[in-house]
Write a protein that holds these residues in place. Structure first.
Motif, PDB file in Angstrom:
ATOM      1  N   TYR A 174       0.826  -1.206   0.000  1.00 39.48           N
ATOM      2  CA  TYR A 174       0.000   0.000   0.000  1.00 39.48           C
ATOM      3  C   TYR A 174       0.865   1.263   0.000  1.00 39.48           C
ATOM      4  O   TYR A 174       0.603   2.220  -0.732  1.00 39.48           O
ATOM      5  N   SER A 175       1.902   1.267   0.814  1.00 36.02           N
ATOM      6  CA  SER A 175       2.769   2.445   0.901  1.00 36.02           C
ATOM      7  C   SER A 175       3.509   2.678  -0.411  1.00 36.02           C
ATOM      8  O   SER A 175       3.649   3.824  -0.862  1.00 36.02           O
ATOM      9  N   PHE A 176       3.986   1.602  -1.043  1.00 40.54           N
ATOM     10  CA  PHE A 176       4.674   1.759  -2.327  1.00 40.54           C
ATOM     11  C   PHE A 176       3.719   2.313  -3.388  1.00 40.54           C
ATOM     12  O   PHE A 176       4.096   3.197  -4.170  1.00 40.54           O
ATOM     13  N   ARG A 177       2.489   1.820  -3.407  1.00 39.39           N
ATOM     14  CA  ARG A 177       1.515   2.320  -4.386  1.00 39.39           C
ATOM     15  C   ARG A 177       1.177   3.786  -4.130  1.00 39.39           C
ATOM     16  O   ARG A 177       1.021   4.584  -5.070  1.00 39.39           O
ATOM     17  N   LEU A 178       1.063   4.169  -2.870  1.00 33.89           N
ATOM     18  CA  LEU A 178       0.756   5.555  -2.549  1.00 33.89           C
ATOM     19  C   LEU A 178       1.859   6.503  -3.026  1.00 33.89           C
ATOM     20  O   LEU A 178       1.587   7.549  -3.618  1.00 33.89           O
ATOM     21  N   VAL A 179       3.107   6.132  -2.773  1.00 34.78           N
ATOM     22  CA  VAL A 179       4.216   7.003  -3.178  1.00 34.78           C
ATOM     23  C   VAL A 179       4.275   7.128  -4.703  1.00 34.78           C
ATOM     24  O   VAL A 179       4.540   8.216  -5.236  1.00 34.78           O
ATOM     25  N   GLU A 180       4.028   6.042  -5.421  1.00 32.82           N
ATOM     26  CA  GLU A 180       4.014   6.118  -6.883  1.00 32.82           C
ATOM     27  C   GLU A 180       2.935   7.086  -7.352  1.00 32.82           C
ATOM     28  O   GLU A 180       3.143   7.859  -8.295  1.00 32.82           O
ATOM     29  N   LEU A 198       2.421   5.381   6.772  1.00 36.24           N
ATOM     30  CA  LEU A 198       2.888   6.147   5.619  1.00 36.24           C
ATOM     31  C   LEU A 198       4.079   7.018   5.998  1.00 36.24           C
ATOM     32  O   LEU A 198       5.055   7.128   5.238  1.00 36.24           O
ATOM     33  N   GLY A 199       4.036   7.640   7.168  1.00 34.73           N
ATOM     34  CA  GLY A 199       5.178   8.429   7.622  1.00 34.73           C
ATOM     35  C   GLY A 199       6.414   7.569   7.818  1.00 34.73           C
ATOM     36  O   GLY A 199       7.533   7.980   7.460  1.00 34.73           O
ATOM     37  N   SER A 200       6.243   6.371   8.362  1.00 39.38           N
ATOM     38  CA  SER A 200       7.384   5.461   8.523  1.00 39.38           C
ATOM     39  C   SER A 200       7.956   5.058   7.166  1.00 39.38           C
ATOM     40  O   SER A 200       9.176   4.901   7.013  1.00 39.38           O
ATOM     41  N   HIS A 201       7.082   4.912   6.170  1.00 38.04           N
ATOM     42  CA  HIS A 201       7.547   4.561   4.828  1.00 38.04           C
ATOM     43  C   HIS A 201       8.407   5.687   4.243  1.00 38.04           C
ATOM     44  O   HIS A 201       9.464   5.415   3.637  1.00 38.04           O
ATOM     45  N   PHE A 202       7.980   6.935   4.408  1.00 40.04           N
ATOM     46  CA  PHE A 202       8.783   8.055   3.917  1.00 40.04           C
ATOM     47  C   PHE A 202      10.127   8.109   4.645  1.00 40.04           C
ATOM     48  O   PHE A 202      11.164   8.414   4.046  1.00 40.04           O
ATOM     49  N   ARG A 203      10.111   7.815   5.935  1.00 41.45           N
ATOM     50  CA  ARG A 203      11.372   7.793   6.678  1.00 41.45           C
ATOM     51  C   ARG A 203      12.302   6.723   6.131  1.00 41.45           C
ATOM     52  O   ARG A 203      13.509   6.953   5.944  1.00 41.45           O
ATOM     53  N   ASP A 204      11.778   5.533   5.859  1.00 40.02           N
ATOM     54  CA  ASP A 204      12.606   4.452   5.324  1.00 40.02           C
ATOM     55  C   ASP A 204      13.136   4.789   3.933  1.00 40.02           C
ATOM     56  O   ASP A 204      14.264   4.427   3.579  1.00 40.02           O
ATOM     57  N   LEU A 205      12.333   5.488   3.132  1.00 36.88           N
ATOM     58  CA  LEU A 205      12.810   5.917   1.810  1.00 36.88           C
ATOM     59  C   LEU A 205      13.960   6.915   1.958  1.00 36.88           C
ATOM     60  O   LEU A 205      14.949   6.851   1.209  1.00 36.88           O
ATOM     61  N   LEU A 250       7.386  14.073   4.898  1.00 34.68           N
ATOM     62  CA  LEU A 250       7.461  13.759   6.332  1.00 34.68           C
ATOM     63  C   LEU A 250       6.819  14.872   7.164  1.00 34.68           C
ATOM     64  O   LEU A 250       6.159  14.597   8.174  1.00 34.68           O
ATOM     65  N   ASP A 251       6.999  16.107   6.736  1.00 31.73           N
ATOM     66  CA  ASP A 251       6.387  17.225   7.453  1.00 31.73           C
ATOM     67  C   ASP A 251       4.861  17.140   7.393  1.00 31.73           C
ATOM     68  O   ASP A 251       4.170  17.352   8.390  1.00 31.73           O
ATOM     69  N   ILE A 252       4.329  16.809   6.221  1.00 27.21           N
ATOM     70  CA  ILE A 252       2.874  16.734   6.058  1.00 27.21           C
ATOM     71  C   ILE A 252       2.301  15.576   6.880  1.00 27.21           C
ATOM     72  O   ILE A 252       1.291  15.728   7.577  1.00 27.21           O
ATOM     73  N   THR A 253       2.924  14.409   6.808  1.00 26.89           N
ATOM     74  CA  THR A 253       2.407  13.255   7.557  1.00 26.89           C
ATOM     75  C   THR A 253       2.526  13.472   9.069  1.00 26.89           C
ATOM     76  O   THR A 253       1.634  13.069   9.818  1.00 26.89           O
ATOM     77  N   SER A 254       3.603  14.121   9.501  1.00 28.42           N
ATOM     78  CA  SER A 254       3.755  14.379  10.943  1.00 28.42           C
ATOM     79  C   SER A 254       2.669  15.332  11.439  1.00 28.42           C
ATOM     80  O   SER A 254       2.072  15.111  12.496  1.00 28.42           O
ATOM     81  N   GLN A 255       2.405  16.389  10.672  1.00 26.41           N
ATOM     82  CA  GLN A 255       1.352  17.324  11.070  1.00 26.41           C
ATOM     83  C   GLN A 255      -0.026  16.652  11.034  1.00 26.41           C
ATOM     84  O   GLN A 255      -0.874  16.906  11.897  1.00 26.41           O
ATOM     85  N   CYS A 256      -0.242  15.799  10.051  1.00 27.78           N
ATOM     86  CA  CYS A 256      -1.525  15.098   9.963  1.00 27.78           C
ATOM     87  C   CYS A 256      -1.713  14.166  11.162  1.00 27.78           C
ATOM     88  O   CYS A 256      -2.788  14.126  11.761  1.00 27.78           O
ATOM     89  N   GLU A 257      -0.676  13.448  11.517  1.00 30.50           N
ATOM     90  CA  GLU A 257      -0.774  12.532  12.655  1.00 30.50           C
ATOM     91  C   GLU A 257      -0.963  13.289  13.966  1.00 30.50           C
ATOM     92  O   GLU A 257      -1.718  12.856  14.841  1.00 30.50           O
TER      93      GLU A 257
END
Length: 612
Positions: free
Chosen positions: A250-256, A287-294, A332-339
């Motif tokens: 799911y995370s890979f599809r979202l980033v694409e 999703l935020g963890s996925h961006f961190r791993d990328l 990462l900024d957007i996902t952190s603020q959303c969370e």
């Protein structure tokens, strides 16, 4: 029914070598046994399921073993080892402090401590969950713990070290057990699966290890649960379905989708995930963890921070190369603020969908900014010709034709102007034909032009009337003449003082700045071929404010007023003892008036007034 034993008990460590992920503690305990430096009390603390009680049992069994190995491992063959393995040992005792936490239980233990061991050299008392003892029980235990009999050794185990009294901690050697790393858990699961004849892929073992959160006992429990669900052939999809874990896919599809600027697909993916029963906050956290791993995958030298199998590492590295560091940072900024704002949002789903839209527009916004920047750079980098001010004035009212203005090195010399097909702007309905090349008069331009010469030109331009080239030149020429030249000569101190007064008067429309400059104390010093001018302000906050916002502009304006580029401005702070104290409060003003006027002081004294 068969005598089934869960993996957490079946594969419980029985030697220091089989103790997973606690190599430093195992080495310390073995060295203390080898050197005969055994303490009378130990405290094993750390998270659940990391081997505290197992280490205590191994240590107790080893110090009572008759024939330990060369590296201090219990033999398992002597009477002490056999009795312990069969649960009939009289020299190793275990007490559950969660159910035996009263003073009477501790008194019974104290009476039992006095009895020497029948087999082995030491009576070892393992007290598990020791933090559950009451305060009265702890106090009753203090004396025995400090001075036990020579044959008694206490091993206390707890998951909550902060709940233990400091007087207990000071009497024990403390060993902090670490969480077991994911590679160690995966390695142990692989060996257990091989021994049990179970087929499992690396991705599934990594999911189990991550779900265990550093606890080997939890990992073995999840492993048994997975085997019960999948059988002897365990697949990744079955594991994530059984454990309710969000798939990496799911995370890979979202980033694409984000990289393509598609915000519709993420909406559908979110709906699919919510339909499967996943929590929306867990989704945005993943999703935020996925961006961190990328970001980690994209940065060289950080591969050790990724706890993934090799196949998944390669996939992360491939997608990370498609993402810029700026994109990942903004994501990462957007996902952190959303969370962070999820719980406070009234419409929580809309809150997440809005974050997904912002993520989808990141690439488009970056591309638009790049285009604007490129256009700006191309405009700035275009070759500038001399006397660009008249040329710019002509171009503002003319069609896009070639204009070349050649100005002399001095204002006193004549200005030659060459125009190629210049067309001064005329009314739209009747455009003027191209004019012939015009040559400016050879007479030198006057040093001072009327200040109002530019006004008719601007007025005519706004009304759409034709402009003469002479009026444009007349408008721009005084600006060149009025510009003050800056030399490399050092100004005199008097010139600096006069220029400082002019500088402070320049900011009359900003009273705060003007008063600060007028009241500032100047100090002038000559160093390194420059005049260093320091002006003092009243405190550090004002100094920081000036340095961050105004100092550079002050220095540039001051150099123009002094006519020298060898002037430097610095900001100092007036020492506290030299700061003039002012009376602000009414009582302070009254006191100052009384102290400075004897008549008022006498008047107040005669009337017996109380000044507050």
């Amino acid at each position: 029914m068969s005598d089934y034993i869960v993996s957490a008990r079946k594969y419980r460590p029985d030697s220091f070598e089989s103790l997973i992920g606690q190599d430093n503690i195992a080495r310390t305990l073995k060295n203390s046994i080898t050197r005969g430096q055994l303490a009378h009390a130990y405290l094993f603390c750390g998270p659940r399921g990391v081997g505290k009680t197992s280490a205590a049992r191994i240590f107790a069994k080893t110090i009572n073993c008759s024939n330990p190995s060369a590296d201090m491992e219990p033999c398992g063959e002597c009477e002490s080892c056999k009795s312990f393995a069969e649960g009939r040992s009289y020299c190793i005792h275990e007490l559950d402090a969660a159910s035996n936490n009263g003073v009477d239980d501790i008194k019974m233990l104290m009476d039992q401590v006095q009895i020497p061991p029948q087999v082995g050299r030491y009576s070892v008392y393992i007290i598990d969950e020791v933090h559950m003892l009451s305060s009265q029980a702890f106090n009753a235990f203090l004396k025995t713990l400090e001075e036990p009999p020579a044959h008694a050794i206490f091993i206390l185990a707890t998951t909550e070290k902060h709940k233990i009294l400091p007087t207990i901690l000071s009497r024990c050697q403390t060993y902090d057990f670490n969480r077991i790393s994911i590679p160690d858990i995966v390695r142990n699961l692989r060996s257990i699966a091989a021994g049990e004849g179970i087929s499992i892929d690396d991705e599934s073992m990594h999911v189990i290890a991550q779900k265990a959160d550093g606890a080997m006992r939890d990992a073995l429990t999840i492993f048994d649960q997975t085997v019960a669900f999948c059988g002897t052939d365990i697949k990744y999809q079955d594991v994530i379905g059984n454990l309710n874990v969000l798939d990496y896919e799911y995370s890979f599809r979202l980033v694409e989708s984000f990289l393509e600027g598609d915000y519709a697909t993420p909406f559908l993916i979110l709906d699919e995930i919510l339909a499967k029963g996943f929590n929306a906050q867990y989704f945005i956290s993943s999703l935020g963890s996925h961006f961190r791993d990328l970001l980690v995958s994209r940065t060289g030298g950080l591969e050790a921070l990724l706890d993934f199998p090799d196949s998944l590492r390669q996939r992360y590295a491939g997608q990370a190369q498609k993402c810029s560091v700026k994109f990942l940072y903004d994501a990462l900024d957007i996902t952190s603020q959303c969370e962070a704002g999820y719980k406070a949002a009234v419409n929580q789903r809309l809150h997440i969908e809005f974050a997904l839209m912002k993520l989808a527009f990141l690439v488009k916004d970056a591309a638009s900014s790049a285009v604007v920047t490129a256009k700006a750079e191309s405009t700035v980098s275009a070759p500038a010709k001399p006397a660009s001010a008249p040329r710019a004035a002509v171009a503002a009212f003319a069609a896009p034709k070639q204009i070349e203005v050649i100005a002399p090195a001095s204002v006193d010399e004549p200005i030659d102007i060459i125009l190629d097909e210049i067309d001064i702007a005329a009314p739209v309905e009747a455009p003027a034909p191209p004019a012939a090349p015009v040559e400016a008069p050879a007479a030198p331009v006057e040093a001072k032009a009327p200040a109002t010469a530019a006004a008719p030109a601007r007025k005519a331009a706004k009304s759409g009337a034709s402009l003469s080239l002479a009026s444009l030149i007349e408008e721009d020429t005084p600006k060149v003449v009025q510009e003050q030249k800056v030399s490399d000569e050092l100004p005199s101190d008097q010139k600096i003082l006069d220029s400082w007064a002019e500088l402070s008067g320049q900011y009359e429309d900003r009273p705060r700045l003007s008063n600060m400059l007028k009241n500032a104390k100047l100090s002038i010093a000559e160093a390194d071929g420059c005049k260093n001018v320091s002006f003092a302000v009243i405190n550090e906050a004002q100094k920081t404010w000036v340095e961050q916002n105004f100092l550079r502009n002050f220095e540039a304006a001051f150099q123009k007023k002094t006519g020298s580029s060898k002037v430097r401005l610095f900001v100092d702070v007036i020492p506290e003892e030299q700061v003039e104290k002012k009376a602000y409060m009414p009582s302070e003003q009254a006191r100052e008036l009384i102290d400075s006027n004897p008549e008022v002081r006498e008047f107040v004294s005669e009337l017996g007034l109380d000044i507050r």
